[in-house]
Design a protein around this motif. Structure first.
Motif, PDB file in Angstrom:
ATOM      1  N   THR A  95       0.868  -1.430   0.026  1.00 20.92           N
ATOM      2  CA  THR A  95      -0.050  -0.045   0.052  1.00 20.92           C
ATOM      3  C   THR A  95       0.909   1.241  -0.164  1.00 20.92           C
ATOM      4  O   THR A  95       0.448   2.497  -0.302  1.00 20.92           O
ATOM      5  N   GLY A 100      -0.409  -0.499  -5.646  1.00 15.16           N
ATOM      6  CA  GLY A 100      -0.257  -1.473  -4.955  1.00 15.16           C
ATOM      7  C   GLY A 100       0.746  -2.687  -5.478  1.00 15.16           C
ATOM      8  O   GLY A 100       0.748  -3.650  -5.110  1.00 15.16           O
ATOM      9  N   GLN A 128      -2.297 -10.908   0.338  1.00 13.82           N
ATOM     10  CA  GLN A 128      -3.507 -10.219  -0.189  1.00 13.82           C
ATOM     11  C   GLN A 128      -3.824  -9.543  -1.048  1.00 13.82           C
ATOM     12  O   GLN A 128      -3.084  -8.449  -0.857  1.00 13.82           O
ATOM     13  N   PRO A 129      -4.585  -9.551  -2.143  1.00 11.57           N
ATOM     14  CA  PRO A 129      -5.129 -10.861  -2.449  1.00 11.57           C
ATOM     15  C   PRO A 129      -4.315 -11.987  -2.848  1.00 11.57           C
ATOM     16  O   PRO A 129      -3.042 -11.519  -3.456  1.00 11.57           O
ATOM     17  N   ALA A 132      -2.559 -12.009  -6.400  1.00 11.89           N
ATOM     18  CA  ALA A 132      -1.794 -10.807  -6.777  1.00 11.89           C
ATOM     19  C   ALA A 132      -0.575 -11.070  -7.370  1.00 11.89           C
ATOM     20  O   ALA A 132       0.060 -10.151  -8.044  1.00 11.89           O
ATOM     21  N   ASP A 180      -1.324  -4.816  -7.502  1.00 11.15           N
ATOM     22  CA  ASP A 180      -2.669  -4.367  -6.817  1.00 11.15           C
ATOM     23  C   ASP A 180      -2.726  -5.334  -5.212  1.00 11.15           C
ATOM     24  O   ASP A 180      -3.653  -5.886  -4.855  1.00 11.15           O
ATOM     25  N   GLY A 181      -1.669  -5.157  -4.647  1.00 13.58           N
ATOM     26  CA  GLY A 181      -1.292  -6.097  -3.603  1.00 13.58           C
ATOM     27  C   GLY A 181      -2.101  -5.096  -2.149  1.00 13.58           C
ATOM     28  O   GLY A 181      -2.066  -3.671  -2.414  1.00 13.58           O
ATOM     29  N   LYS A 182      -2.538  -5.770  -1.394  1.00 17.51           N
ATOM     30  CA  LYS A 182      -3.002  -5.146   0.031  1.00 17.51           C
ATOM     31  C   LYS A 182      -2.374  -5.441   1.201  1.00 17.51           C
ATOM     32  O   LYS A 182      -2.242  -4.450   2.102  1.00 17.51           O
ATOM     33  N   ALA A 183      -1.880  -6.610   1.349  1.00 17.35           N
ATOM     34  CA  ALA A 183      -1.032  -7.026   2.658  1.00 17.35           C
ATOM     35  C   ALA A 183      -0.132  -8.253   2.314  1.00 17.35           C
ATOM     36  O   ALA A 183      -0.528  -8.881   1.244  1.00 17.35           O
TER      37      ALA A 183
END
Length: 271
Positions: A95, A100, A128-129, A132, A180-183
């Protein structure tokens, strides 16, 4: 009611009947050298990923790569967790990137119309997701090896491998990492690229195998100068890491092959 005459899409029904009906891509003038009664594939070893073990770095800045996203903020050289050697590349804090992203990319020169195997070791933790993660080979603004690897959100080191044909390209941009990664975290190590010989060769009308001398003066005859090169002998499961050899047919003493001669082999293959 809509009647079904033949399968569409991946064509599993057709391929279960005859795997030679798969769509193929041309491999042109793959180099071979005659040794011990057969022509063995002689790959271009100059085509390789530089610093594929992620060991050469200054701080978190890797050597040999065109870029990796935000060194020291998203991408890190990790000397504690690695598959082999002294280091791996760790990607996290996705993030912190406006898209991402957590990726690494290297542009490599290669030969047009040749087949290559791309291999990478990957480890994940709470990604996550989970979908990704990607490996992308781009040339002339299109993907050469579109494939989903379905890496779990958390997994130990696993080896990912894919084949691609270079088509008309003389260079390729290789990407690996997260879009487009979140975590979560991803580790990469032991990234390699190698040229491979006849693999999944297709034999049907319209997909000929041609073997000729390196100087172009001799075109060899199948069944006389060399044994038939078929798919079953060139599938990866047949144990051919770098593709099948082209063999001298047994008992053919009048074959025009000569020891140490260099030959060029062209064929169509299903990558």
């Amino acid at each position: 009611m809509i009647p079904s005459v033949f399968s569409v899409g991946y064509g599993g029904g057709i391929l279960s009947h005859n795997r030679n009906l798969a769509e193929g891509l041309a491999v042109e003038d793959a180099p071979f050298v005659v040794k011990g009664g057969q022509a063995e594939f002689f790959p271009d070893t100059t085509v390789q990923i530089v610093n594929g073990g992620f060991e050469e770095a200054k701080g978190n800045q890797l050597k040999g790569y065109n870029f990796h996203d935000q060194p020291g903020e998203v991408s890190f050289v990790d000397t504690d967790i690695k598959h082999s050697g002294k280091a791996a590349l760790r990607l996290e804090h996705f993030t912190a990137n406006q898209y991402g992203h957590g990726r690494v990319m290297q542009e490599i020169r290669l030969q047009p119309h040749r087949c290559y195997r791309l291999t990478l070791w990957v480890k994940t933790e709470g990604l996550q997701p989970a979908n990704a993660f990607r490996i992308v080979a781009l040339a002339n603004d299109h993907e050469l090896a579109p494939r989903e690897f379905n890496v779990p959100a958390t997994t130990g080191w696993r080896k990912l491998s894919t084949l691609f044909n270079s088509l008309e390209a003389d260079k390729v941009r290789l990407y690996a990492g997260v879009w487009d990664g979140k975590a979560g975290k991803v580790w990469l190590d032991d990234w390699s690229l190698e040229e491979v010989g006849p693999t999944n060769v297709l034999r049907r009308p319209g997909t000929p195998v041609t073997v000729r001398s390196a100087d172009g003066t001799i075109t060899y005859a199948e069944g006389k100068d060399y044994a038939s090169l078929n798919r079953s002998a060139t599938e990866p499961m047949a144990g051919q890491r770098r593709g099948g050899a082209v063999k001298n047919p047994g008992g053919q003493s009048d074959s025009r092959w000569r020891p140490a001669a260099r030959e060029l082999v062209s064929f169509d293959a299903d990558p």
